[in-house]
Design an enzyme around this catalytic site. Structure first.
Site, PDB file in Angstrom:
ATOM      1  N   TYR A 112       0.831  -1.205   0.000  1.00 54.55           N
ATOM      2  CA  TYR A 112       0.000   0.000   0.000  1.00 54.55           C
ATOM      3  C   TYR A 112       0.861   1.248   0.000  1.00 54.55           C
ATOM      4  O   TYR A 112       1.936   1.276   0.603  1.00 54.55           O
ATOM      5  CB  TYR A 112      -0.875   0.051   1.259  1.00 54.55           C
ATOM      6  CG  TYR A 112      -2.089  -0.835   1.226  1.00 54.55           C
ATOM      7  CD1 TYR A 112      -3.262  -0.418   0.626  1.00 54.55           C
ATOM      8  CD2 TYR A 112      -2.051  -2.090   1.825  1.00 54.55           C
ATOM      9  CE1 TYR A 112      -4.382  -1.228   0.613  1.00 54.55           C
ATOM     10  CE2 TYR A 112      -3.173  -2.911   1.823  1.00 54.55           C
ATOM     11  CZ  TYR A 112      -4.336  -2.477   1.213  1.00 54.55           C
ATOM     12  OH  TYR A 112      -5.431  -3.284   1.209  1.00 54.55           O
ATOM     13  N   TYR A 151      -0.924  -9.995   0.552  1.00 53.94           N
ATOM     14  CA  TYR A 151       0.173  -9.515   1.398  1.00 53.94           C
ATOM     15  C   TYR A 151       0.066 -10.129   2.786  1.00 53.94           C
ATOM     16  O   TYR A 151      -1.019 -10.466   3.251  1.00 53.94           O
ATOM     17  CB  TYR A 151       0.167  -7.977   1.478  1.00 53.94           C
ATOM     18  CG  TYR A 151      -1.110  -7.340   1.992  1.00 53.94           C
ATOM     19  CD1 TYR A 151      -1.360  -7.208   3.353  1.00 53.94           C
ATOM     20  CD2 TYR A 151      -2.062  -6.860   1.096  1.00 53.94           C
ATOM     21  CE1 TYR A 151      -2.525  -6.613   3.805  1.00 53.94           C
ATOM     22  CE2 TYR A 151      -3.236  -6.269   1.545  1.00 53.94           C
ATOM     23  CZ  TYR A 151      -3.468  -6.148   2.902  1.00 53.94           C
ATOM     24  OH  TYR A 151      -4.625  -5.572   3.347  1.00 53.94           O
TER      25      TYR A 151
HETATM   26 FE   LIG Z   1      -6.224  -4.353   2.569  1.00 52.57          FE
END
Ligand SMILES: [Fe+3]
Lengths: 246, 205
Positions: A112, A151
């Site tokens: 992110y 992730y």
């Molecule tokens: Fe997320």
């Protein structure tokens, strides 16, 4: 924006069996953030029936194209190009017109763009990872993006999020406000994810999994995934024999 | 067997996660150049807005007494005359200079949220009795599986609060103060406790 008169009736009671309970200790952060006491029921007053409605005028041209909205001119993000499309419906099956839909996601490597993000996968200099759109008169929306990567996250020592896109949706009433996540058909991580498993109902989980939609691919460009979002329905006007506040 | 009702089911909620700010308030998290400004940021009032100016401040506090630094708080409220700026408002036209909705991420160091707004007017409950002035709150964060709904009432509205049909139905009177914002001057303090002795009342709306 739409021809139908605005609806003014209360919403169906929320079916909480379709939602995660607040306390799900296998998702550890919920332990100290879950209210312990019973909610107090509040049938719809104007404060819940009404809500902010946003026009298409809040949107910039490329807000629904994550492939270009952060990229440097002439460049683009790495990853699998996809089109995500579907409808925002209510529980009656009626398209919700003019619904603001916001979305955010990790890049193709699962990283992110956030100050507090520590995963070692690299940032993509051409990918911001968010966008928004407003549904048309039939409740349709679409956006272009790259497929996010899974992730790892700090919960168990080996917990991984399946590939997902976060969604925030506004309907026509504040009681319809919803935040959810879209998953991708065929991802084996879905069924072992502690956050997915907060949802007690298997069918409700399946409704968050977007199927590959080969009918709406853009040939030689991108595959499509179809994701419908259902907001709470409204009571029929026919049965409204009490005029609110009159 | 009977005919199927044919209703769909509401999509299941999932946590907003730690990075809700990327999607909802990107400028706040340092991602500039995509949205001019974050939706719902800044003051709710302009020079022409009718009503008494107030500032609402608070924190969202977890069961260990620690303020959340990753929460996102949204408010929805009526204008000074008790009218909502919404197509579903049937009682009249709300103040065109007051949208009534805003969102604020908790401060990254203190977790504090701040709303510059006006005090809302009273509006009727479904049976016509007047509700006391209130602001609707919606809270999401990592570790909150389904957005939490509550209301903030005002400490300087004792009489109206005593008549409020929602406050009146709360069986455990000791919990009512969790819904009252404490007003001092033009500042109203409203802390939201997720757990513990001071757990805020949340509503199933
Ligand atoms: Fe997320």
């Amino acid at each position: 924006m739409r021809n139908a008169p605005p609806e003014t009736t209360p919403f169906f009671a929320r079916d909480r069996d379709m939602h995660p309970p607040a306390y799900t200790p296998w998702y550890k952060t919920t332990v100290l953030r879950s209210p312990q006491r019973a909610l107090i029921s509040l049938e719809g007053t104007k404060s819940e029936i009404t809500g902010p409605v946003f026009g298409h005028n809040i949107l910039n041209e490329s807000d629904n194209d994550l492939i270009v909205n952060y990229a440097k001119p002439g460049e683009g993000p790495i990853g699998q190009r996809i089109l995500v499309h579907g409808r925002v419906l209510d529980e009656r099956g009626i398209g919700v017109a003019g619904a603001l839909v916001e979305f955010w996601q990790a890049n193709a490597g699962g990283r992110y763009r956030h100050k507090k993000e520590t995963y070692l996968a690299p940032l993509d200099p051409n990918f911001g990872g968010f966008g928004r759109t407003v549904t048309d008169e039939d409740g349709y929306y679409w956006f272009k993006t790259i497929k996010p990567g899974p992730y790892p996250w700090p919960n168990g020592v080996n917990d991984w999020r399946p590939a997902h896109i976060h969604f925030s949706v506004f309907g026509h009433g504040f009681a319809q406000r919803l935040v959810t996540q879209m998953y991708f058909e065929g991802d084996p991580l879905i069924w072992i994810c502690p956050i997915v498993k907060t949802i007690p109902d298997e069918e409700a989980i399946k409704r968050l999994i977007a199927p590959l939609d080969m009918n709406n691919t853009i040939p030689h460009d991108m595959r499509a995934y179809k994701f419908d979002i259902v907001l709470r329905g409204r009571r029929s006007t026919l049965f409204e024999n009490r005029k609110e506040g009159n | 067997m009977a005919q199927p009702l044919g209703y769909l089911k509401e999509s299941a909620s999932q946590t907003a996660g730690p990075y809700v700010h990327i999607g909802c308030t990107p400028n706040f998290t340092g991602i500039h150049g995509v949205y001019d400004k974050d939706l719902g940021s800044g003051s709710l009032v302009n020079d022409q807005t009718r009503g008494e100016r107030i500032t609402i401040r608070g924190q969202v506090i977890d069961g260990a007494g620690t303020p959340l630094k990753d929460a996102l708080v949204e408010i929805w409220q009526a204008d000074a005359d008790g009218l909502y700026n919404s197509p579903s408002e049937t009682r009249g036209k709300a103040d065109p200079n007051f949208f009534g909705w805003a969102r604020c991420p908790g401060d990254m160091d203190t977790g504090e949220f701040v709303f510059e707004t006006i005090k809302p007017g009273r509006l009727p409950f479904r049976d016509g009795r007047l509700m006391a002035p209130h602001v609707t709150f919606w809270i999401v964060a990592r570790g909150i599986n389904l957005g939490l709904n509550t209301r903030m009432y005002f400490s300087d509205e004792e009489q109206a609060n005593a008549e409020d049909p929602i406050l009146a139905r709360i069986e455990h009177r000791v919990r009512v103060p969790t819904l009252i914002g404490k007003r001092e001057g033009n500042e109203v303090r409203f802390d939201i406790h997720l757990q513990g002795d001071k757990e805020t009342i949340f509503f199933d709306i």
